[in-house]
Write a protein that holds these residues in place. Structure first.
Motif, PDB file in Angstrom:
ATOM      1  N   HIS A 136      69.234  55.374   8.411  1.00 47.93           N
ATOM      2  CA  HIS A 136      69.434  54.346   9.448  1.00 47.93           C
ATOM      3  C   HIS A 136      68.568  53.131   9.154  1.00 47.93           C
ATOM      4  CE1 HIS A 136      68.465  52.319  13.288  1.00 47.93           C
ATOM      5  NE2 HIS A 136      69.739  52.546  13.563  1.00 47.93           N
ATOM      6  N   GLY A 137      67.342  53.372   8.736  1.00 46.88           N
ATOM      7  CA  GLY A 137      66.424  52.265   8.452  1.00 46.88           C
ATOM      8  C   GLY A 137      66.895  51.390   7.317  1.00 46.88           C
ATOM      9  N   GLY A 141      68.363  49.529  10.373  1.00 42.54           N
ATOM     10  CA  GLY A 141      67.061  49.249  10.976  1.00 42.54           C
ATOM     11  C   GLY A 141      66.375  48.001  10.467  1.00 42.54           C
ATOM     12  N   LYS A 142      66.586  47.668   9.187  1.00 42.80           N
ATOM     13  CA  LYS A 142      65.871  46.530   8.614  1.00 42.80           C
ATOM     14  C   LYS A 142      66.323  45.202   9.208  1.00 42.80           C
ATOM     15  CE  LYS A 142      68.972  46.370   4.584  1.00 42.80           C
ATOM     16  NZ  LYS A 142      69.063  46.672   3.139  1.00 42.80           N
ATOM     17  N   TYR A 143      67.474  45.188   9.868  1.00 41.36           N
ATOM     18  CA  TYR A 143      67.956  43.966  10.526  1.00 41.36           C
ATOM     19  C   TYR A 143      68.076  44.146  12.041  1.00 41.36           C
ATOM     20  CZ  TYR A 143      69.112  42.379   5.800  1.00 41.36           C
ATOM     21  OH  TYR A 143      69.054  41.994   4.473  1.00 41.36           O
ATOM     22  N   ASN A 144      67.371  45.136  12.560  1.00 39.72           N
ATOM     23  CA  ASN A 144      67.410  45.413  14.003  1.00 39.72           C
ATOM     24  C   ASN A 144      66.377  44.532  14.724  1.00 39.72           C
ATOM     25  OD1 ASN A 144      67.940  46.624  16.487  1.00 39.72           O
ATOM     26  ND2 ASN A 144      66.613  48.372  16.083  1.00 39.72           N
ATOM     27  N   PHE A 145      66.634  43.221  14.734  1.00 38.39           N
ATOM     28  CA  PHE A 145      65.655  42.251  15.239  1.00 38.39           C
ATOM     29  C   PHE A 145      65.399  42.435  16.736  1.00 38.39           C
ATOM     30  CE2 PHE A 145      67.383  40.301  11.425  1.00 38.39           C
ATOM     31  CZ  PHE A 145      66.228  39.880  10.788  1.00 38.39           C
ATOM     32  N   PHE A 346      53.907  48.771   8.550  1.00 34.09           N
ATOM     33  CA  PHE A 346      54.235  49.705   7.460  1.00 34.09           C
ATOM     34  C   PHE A 346      55.743  49.943   7.348  1.00 34.09           C
ATOM     35  CE2 PHE A 346      53.830  53.785   5.037  1.00 34.09           C
ATOM     36  CZ  PHE A 346      53.054  53.287   4.011  1.00 34.09           C
ATOM     37  N   GLN A 347      56.524  49.267   8.227  1.00 30.57           N
ATOM     38  CA  GLN A 347      57.983  49.451   8.274  1.00 30.57           C
ATOM     39  C   GLN A 347      58.355  50.897   8.582  1.00 30.57           C
ATOM     40  OE1 GLN A 347      58.450  46.077   4.796  1.00 30.57           O
ATOM     41  NE2 GLN A 347      59.891  47.758   4.727  1.00 30.57           N
ATOM     42  N   PRO A 391      63.349  49.251   1.250  1.00 27.46           N
ATOM     43  CA  PRO A 391      64.445  48.420   1.758  1.00 27.46           C
ATOM     44  C   PRO A 391      64.945  48.848   3.125  1.00 27.46           C
ATOM     45  CG  PRO A 391      65.336  50.034   0.241  1.00 27.46           C
ATOM     46  CD  PRO A 391      63.831  50.241   0.259  1.00 27.46           C
ATOM     47  N   GLY A 392      64.029  49.030   4.056  1.00 24.71           N
ATOM     48  CA  GLY A 392      64.439  49.452   5.389  1.00 24.71           C
ATOM     49  C   GLY A 392      63.269  49.449   6.357  1.00 24.71           C
TER      50      GLY A 392
END
Length: 412
Positions: A136-137, A141-145, A346-347, A391-392
């Motif tokens: 999901h990340g 998730g990486k664009y879940n602003f 830490f993402q 990348p997430g």
């Protein structure tokens, strides 16, 4: 020799993971398929990182490889915890069986019991949770602003700035982007806040200025608020994570990165300050170059503040939050509000307001995400706009911060 321990640990990881597969299915083709897939992923990751070019720096290929590596290793670590724990129990049972059979019954039996299938099933079920989270990340998730809002009260805020709204973004890392529509959406989200002032706290690229070439027009769409847009540099903006052919080439890249800020209509503060004036009163916006306890120390707080009076209300832009911890928060000049980024949270972590807030980065940075308050001085650590290395994002979402300044009264 330095590779022996990682190789040993990885082999151990694969041995335990394969035991789970063998316990769950006796189908030889499925077992072979798992083995071949693991080899292909490992081979791809080794190939990408073995051919890593320090003259280019991180690329989308290295991001993909790190994502695949985590997708395979993290679930297998969970499997190892369960299987190793079961092995301890099996050894204890074997020892007990041996002693009782040998000394009391005189019989010979199989001392080491078989693996129990339900333990493998439980292990797989638990391992599926981080696997699903990582997937999901990477894909969503990486664009879940998220827009995070804070209201801060100050005794000495100039009355004209009561209700003044600041939007902060940080850590764009444009070299990692792979979805133009999502970035356009994020820019629209920034514009929707309609704040009085927009501040960016560093790391516009991963390594080189060219990463922003395809994104200049996108970020130029960020509206210029009434009181302007200001920015500072982050540790990645100095080109120190790549090998250059010459010092002149490195300096040319650094100058190009500084020029990006002008191209997207930001006023870059290099150990400098500017005043925001409203109705005859003012606040100071102070920007230092990167100052990190464990990173580049180009920031000069004294130089950046030389035009600012001690009694001025101060908003400090400093990329690395360790600067606040080690130099800013106890400074005699009283910096009211410091805005930082750098950590990305830490993402990876867990944030449930009022219940739990955890990330591995907290063991490195005392202030790692969100708003902090000590001695009436505030620090906001933005979780970052973009992403880097992995990348997430898992549980720590990309952030647009909106801070409202309020004049403290007896009732507030």
């Amino acid at each position: 020799m330095r590779w022996l321990i990682p190789i040993f640990l990885y082999v151990l990881l694969e041995v335990y993971a394969f035991q789970v597969v063998k316990t769950m299915t006796k189908n030889l083709w499925l077992q072979i398929g798992y083995f071949v897939l693991s080899l292909l992923i490992l081979g791809y990751v080794i190939y990408i990182f073995a051919n890593y070019d320090r003259s280019v720096g991180p690329t989308k290929y290295t991001l993909r490889a790190s994502g695949l590596l985590l997708l395979t290793i993290v679930p297998k670590l969970i499997l190892v915890l369960f299987m190793f724990g079961e092995d301890i129990i099996r050894v204890c049972i074997a020892g007990y069986t041996y002693l009782t059979n040998t000394f009391f019954e005189g019989t010979a039996t199989e001392y080491l019991p078989d693996r129990r299938k339900f333990i493998s099933q439980i292990a797989l079920g638990v391992a599926a949770i981080p696997f699903a989270g990582l997937l999901h990340g990477i894909f969503r998730g990486k664009y879940n602003f998220k827009v995070i809002r804070h209201v801060l009260h100050f005794d000495d805020l100039p009355a004209a700035f009561d209700g003044f709204r600041i939007t902060q973004i940080s850590d764009i890392h444009s070299g990692s982007f792979d979805d133009a529509a999502k970035i356009e959406y994020a820019v629209d989200l920034i514009n929707e806040q309609e704040s009085d002032l927009l501040l960016f706290t560093g790391d516009i690229v991963n390594t080189v200025a060219e990463e922003m070439d395809d994104w200049i027009d996108t970020f130029k769409r960020i509206k210029n608020p009434k009181y302007g847009k200001y920015s500072v540099l982050g540790n990645h903006d100095y080109g120190e994570y790549v090998t250059w052919n010459s010092q002149e080439e490195k300096e040319a890249n650094f100058n190009a990165i500084k020029d990006i800020h002008n191209k997207i209509d930001f006023n870059l503060l290099l150990n400098d300050s500017a005043f925001v004036e409203k109705d005859g009163e003012r606040i100071a916006v102070i920007g230092v170059e990167n100052w990190g306890h464990n990173f580049k120390k180009a920031g000069d707080l004294t130089k950046a503040s030389k035009k600012v009076a001690q009694e001025d209300f101060k908003v400090l832009l400093s990329h690395d939050p360790s600067h606040w911890e080690h130099e800013v928060k106890k400074h005699t000049d009283h910096y009211h509000l410091t805005l930082s980024g750098h950590t990305h949270g830490f993402q990876f972590g867990i944030e449930i307001p009022g219940f739990i807030r955890w990330s591995p980065v907290q063991y490195v940075y005392k202030q790692w995400a969100g708003m902090y308050d000590e001695m009436g001085r505030y620090l906001n650590v933005n979780r970052g706009f973009g992403f880097h290395a992995f990348p997430g994002r898992v549980g720590i979402w990309p952030e647009i911060t909106v801070i409202e300044l309020r004049k403290k009264t007896q009732l507030s």
